[in-house]
Design a protein around this motif. Structure first.
Motif, PDB file in Angstrom:
ATOM      1  N   MET A   1       0.821  -1.128  -0.129  1.00 38.94           N
ATOM      2  CA  MET A   1      -0.082   0.183   0.017  1.00 38.94           C
ATOM      3  C   MET A   1       0.879   1.042   0.225  1.00 38.94           C
ATOM      4  SD  MET A   1      -2.576   1.150   3.031  1.00 38.94           S
ATOM      5  CE  MET A   1      -3.937   1.963   2.393  1.00 38.94           C
ATOM      6  N   HIS A   2       0.563   2.262  -0.885  1.00 38.02           N
ATOM      7  CA  HIS A   2       1.395   3.253  -0.824  1.00 38.02           C
ATOM      8  C   HIS A   2       0.640   4.323   0.059  1.00 38.02           C
ATOM      9  CE1 HIS A   2       4.454   2.133  -3.658  1.00 38.02           C
ATOM     10  NE2 HIS A   2       3.562   1.524  -4.497  1.00 38.02           N
ATOM     11  N   LEU A   3       1.368   5.090   0.708  1.00 37.56           N
ATOM     12  CA  LEU A   3       0.857   6.377   1.341  1.00 37.56           C
ATOM     13  C   LEU A   3       0.341   7.319   0.656  1.00 37.56           C
ATOM     14  CD1 LEU A   3       3.472   6.144   4.270  1.00 37.56           C
ATOM     15  CD2 LEU A   3       1.332   5.029   4.151  1.00 37.56           C
ATOM     16  N   GLY A   4      -0.682   8.227   1.124  1.00 41.29           N
ATOM     17  CA  GLY A   4      -1.280   9.099   0.464  1.00 41.29           C
ATOM     18  C   GLY A   4      -0.690  10.533   0.560  1.00 41.29           C
ATOM     19  N   PHE A   5       0.343  10.595   1.218  1.00 38.82           N
ATOM     20  CA  PHE A   5       1.252  11.902   1.394  1.00 38.82           C
ATOM     21  C   PHE A   5       2.672  11.499   1.749  1.00 38.82           C
ATOM     22  CE2 PHE A   5      -0.027  11.015   5.720  1.00 38.82           C
ATOM     23  CZ  PHE A   5       0.929  11.638   6.574  1.00 38.82           C
ATOM     24  N   GLY A   6       3.576  12.495   1.606  1.00 37.94           N
ATOM     25  CA  GLY A   6       5.031  12.234   1.887  1.00 37.94           C
ATOM     26  C   GLY A   6       5.610  11.665   0.651  1.00 37.94           C
ATOM     27  N   GLU A   7       6.917  10.936   0.816  1.00 28.83           N
ATOM     28  CA  GLU A   7       7.550  10.416  -0.191  1.00 28.83           C
ATOM     29  C   GLU A   7       6.787   9.418  -1.230  1.00 28.83           C
ATOM     30  OE1 GLU A   7      11.464   7.575  -0.344  1.00 28.83           O
ATOM     31  OE2 GLU A   7      11.429   9.265   1.059  1.00 28.83           O
ATOM     32  N   ARG A   8       6.598   9.670  -2.337  1.00 27.33           N
ATOM     33  CA  ARG A   8       5.681   8.892  -3.156  1.00 27.33           C
ATOM     34  C   ARG A   8       6.119   7.407  -3.342  1.00 27.33           C
ATOM     35  NH1 ARG A   8       0.848  10.738  -2.693  1.00 27.33           N
ATOM     36  NH2 ARG A   8       0.652  12.926  -2.908  1.00 27.33           N
ATOM     37  N   ASP A   9       7.434   7.289  -3.135  1.00 22.89           N
ATOM     38  CA  ASP A   9       8.161   5.803  -3.706  1.00 22.89           C
ATOM     39  C   ASP A   9       8.167   4.978  -2.069  1.00 22.89           C
ATOM     40  OD1 ASP A   9       8.682   6.484  -6.316  1.00 22.89           O
ATOM     41  OD2 ASP A   9      10.669   7.327  -5.729  1.00 22.89           O
ATOM     42  N   ALA A  13       4.088  -1.286   5.457  1.00 19.37           N
ATOM     43  CA  ALA A  13       3.850  -2.738   5.813  1.00 19.37           C
ATOM     44  C   ALA A  13       2.252  -2.792   6.392  1.00 19.37           C
ATOM     45  CB  ALA A  13       4.929  -3.249   6.714  1.00 19.37           C
ATOM     46  N   TYR A  14       1.679  -1.725   6.371  1.00 17.14           N
ATOM     47  CA  TYR A  14       0.370  -1.576   7.123  1.00 17.14           C
ATOM     48  C   TYR A  14      -0.933  -1.482   6.213  1.00 17.14           C
ATOM     49  CZ  TYR A  14       2.959  -0.885  11.293  1.00 17.14           C
ATOM     50  OH  TYR A  14       3.994  -0.981  12.225  1.00 17.14           O
ATOM     51  N   VAL A  15      -2.154  -1.900   6.574  1.00 17.33           N
ATOM     52  CA  VAL A  15      -3.201  -1.418   5.721  1.00 17.33           C
ATOM     53  C   VAL A  15      -4.042  -0.711   6.805  1.00 17.33           C
ATOM     54  CG1 VAL A  15      -3.543  -3.289   4.244  1.00 17.33           C
ATOM     55  CG2 VAL A  15      -4.188  -3.626   6.629  1.00 17.33           C
ATOM     56  N   TYR A  16      -4.547   0.537   6.498  1.00 17.21           N
ATOM     57  CA  TYR A  16      -5.307   1.517   7.155  1.00 17.21           C
ATOM     58  C   TYR A  16      -6.927   1.274   7.036  1.00 17.21           C
ATOM     59  CZ  TYR A  16      -0.719   3.304   7.883  1.00 17.21           C
ATOM     60  OH  TYR A  16       0.613   3.414   8.291  1.00 17.21           O
ATOM     61  N   LEU A  17      -7.570   1.412   8.261  1.00 17.28           N
ATOM     62  CA  LEU A  17      -9.038   1.486   8.003  1.00 17.28           C
ATOM     63  C   LEU A  17      -9.481   2.260   8.860  1.00 17.28           C
ATOM     64  CD1 LEU A  17     -10.083  -1.767   9.966  1.00 17.28           C
ATOM     65  CD2 LEU A  17      -7.955  -1.200   9.667  1.00 17.28           C
ATOM     66  N   THR A  18     -10.921   2.682   9.020  1.00 11.13           N
ATOM     67  CA  THR A  18     -11.517   3.255  10.056  1.00 11.13           C
ATOM     68  C   THR A  18     -12.869   2.958   9.880  1.00 11.13           C
ATOM     69  OG1 THR A  18     -12.298   5.619  10.593  1.00 11.13           O
ATOM     70  CG2 THR A  18     -11.887   5.347   8.227  1.00 11.13           C
ATOM     71  N   GLU A  49      -4.245  -1.578  15.621  1.00 13.84           N
ATOM     72  CA  GLU A  49      -3.342  -0.509  16.381  1.00 13.84           C
ATOM     73  C   GLU A  49      -3.803   0.735  15.868  1.00 13.84           C
ATOM     74  OE1 GLU A  49       1.052   0.181  14.977  1.00 13.84           O
ATOM     75  OE2 GLU A  49       0.718  -1.938  15.545  1.00 13.84           O
ATOM     76  N   ASP A  50      -4.031   1.651  16.793  1.00 17.64           N
ATOM     77  CA  ASP A  50      -4.114   3.031  16.511  1.00 17.64           C
ATOM     78  C   ASP A  50      -3.182   3.830  15.554  1.00 17.64           C
ATOM     79  OD1 ASP A  50      -6.312   3.298  18.367  1.00 17.64           O
ATOM     80  OD2 ASP A  50      -5.300   4.461  19.910  1.00 17.64           O
ATOM     81  N   ASP A  51      -3.710   4.222  14.586  1.00 16.61           N
ATOM     82  CA  ASP A  51      -2.953   4.838  13.481  1.00 16.61           C
ATOM     83  C   ASP A  51      -2.034   6.032  14.130  1.00 16.61           C
ATOM     84  OD1 ASP A  51      -1.726   6.427  11.488  1.00 16.61           O
ATOM     85  OD2 ASP A  51      -3.657   6.461  10.293  1.00 16.61           O
ATOM     86  N   PRO A  52      -0.553   5.978  14.168  1.00 17.25           N
ATOM     87  CA  PRO A  52       0.012   6.904  14.834  1.00 17.25           C
ATOM     88  C   PRO A  52       0.186   8.330  13.946  1.00 17.25           C
ATOM     89  CG  PRO A  52       1.514   5.408  13.936  1.00 17.25           C
ATOM     90  CD  PRO A  52       0.218   4.894  13.640  1.00 17.25           C
ATOM     91  N   GLY A  61      -5.322  11.077  21.850  1.00 13.84           N
ATOM     92  CA  GLY A  61      -6.522  10.052  21.800  1.00 13.84           C
ATOM     93  C   GLY A  61      -6.398   9.503  20.199  1.00 13.84           C
ATOM     94  N   ASN A  62      -7.580   9.163  19.864  1.00 14.95           N
ATOM     95  CA  ASN A  62      -7.716   8.466  18.561  1.00 14.95           C
ATOM     96  C   ASN A  62      -9.160   9.039  18.263  1.00 14.95           C
ATOM     97  OD1 ASN A  62      -8.163   7.235  16.098  1.00 14.95           O
ATOM     98  ND2 ASN A  62      -7.705   5.193  16.719  1.00 14.95           N
ATOM     99  N   PRO A  63      -9.365  10.525  18.043  1.00 14.11           N
ATOM    100  CA  PRO A  63     -10.740  11.236  17.729  1.00 14.11           C
ATOM    101  C   PRO A  63     -11.277  10.933  16.443  1.00 14.11           C
ATOM    102  CG  PRO A  63      -8.646  12.786  17.337  1.00 14.11           C
ATOM    103  CD  PRO A  63      -8.202  11.452  17.785  1.00 14.11           C
ATOM    104  N   VAL A  64     -10.413  10.500  15.381  1.00 13.32           N
ATOM    105  CA  VAL A  64     -11.049  10.079  14.198  1.00 13.32           C
ATOM    106  C   VAL A  64     -11.301   8.637  14.052  1.00 13.32           C
ATOM    107  CG1 VAL A  64     -10.370  12.197  12.746  1.00 13.32           C
ATOM    108  CG2 VAL A  64      -8.854  10.295  12.985  1.00 13.32           C
ATOM    109  N   LYS A  65     -10.779   7.660  14.871  1.00  9.26           N
ATOM    110  CA  LYS A  65     -10.971   6.325  14.936  1.00  9.26           C
ATOM    111  C   LYS A  65     -10.232   5.636  13.732  1.00  9.26           C
ATOM    112  CE  LYS A  65     -14.075   6.177  18.219  1.00  9.26           C
ATOM    113  NZ  LYS A  65     -13.484   6.652  19.603  1.00  9.26           N
ATOM    114  N   SER A  66      -8.868   6.185  13.584  1.00  2.00           N
ATOM    115  CA  SER A  66      -8.234   5.347  12.221  1.00  2.00           C
ATOM    116  C   SER A  66      -7.074   4.452  13.142  1.00  2.00           C
ATOM    117  CB  SER A  66      -7.252   6.686  11.909  1.00  2.00           C
ATOM    118  OG  SER A  66      -6.500   6.141  10.746  1.00  2.00           O
TER     119      SER A  66
END
Length: 110
Positions: A1-9, A13-18, A49-52, A61-66
């Protein structure tokens, strides 16, 4: 999975969900790549785990439940009738992400 911001390349190792539809809409609208973003309903197959990037390391906390997981997610369906944010809100979010990129703020991926 490529991240949506920062260095594009950079690859994560994670998948993200909310469970938060608004958060999923933002992710779909800001996703890298061509074509429209998509939102899936999923079931985790391992621990979460909470998305850091959006929790205690950046916000209290985790206000957006990511959340994130190193294990795959089981896709159980797709939400097709979601409404995107206004063009003004989307531009403001993209401008904010561009500012983070300019000051070298990279996603937390450890």
């Amino acid at each position: 999975m490529h991240l949506g911001f920062g260095e594009r390349d950079r690859t994560t190792a994670y998948v993200y969900l909310t469970p938060n539809l608004d958060g999923a809409v933002w992710a779909a609208e800001l996703a890298a790549g061509e074509g429209p973003g998509r939102i899936y309903t999923v079931e985790p197959t391992g621990p979460l785990e909470d998305d850091p990037n959006l929790t205690n390391q950046r916000f209290r906390g985790n206000p957006v439940k990511s959340y994130r997981s190193r294990e795959p997610l089981r896709v159980t369906g797709e939400i097709t009738d979601w409404q995107g944010h206004s063009p003004e809100a989307l531009k403001a979010m993209k401008d904010g992400l561009k500012r983070l990129e300019q000051i070298a703020v990279e996603p937390i991926d450890d």
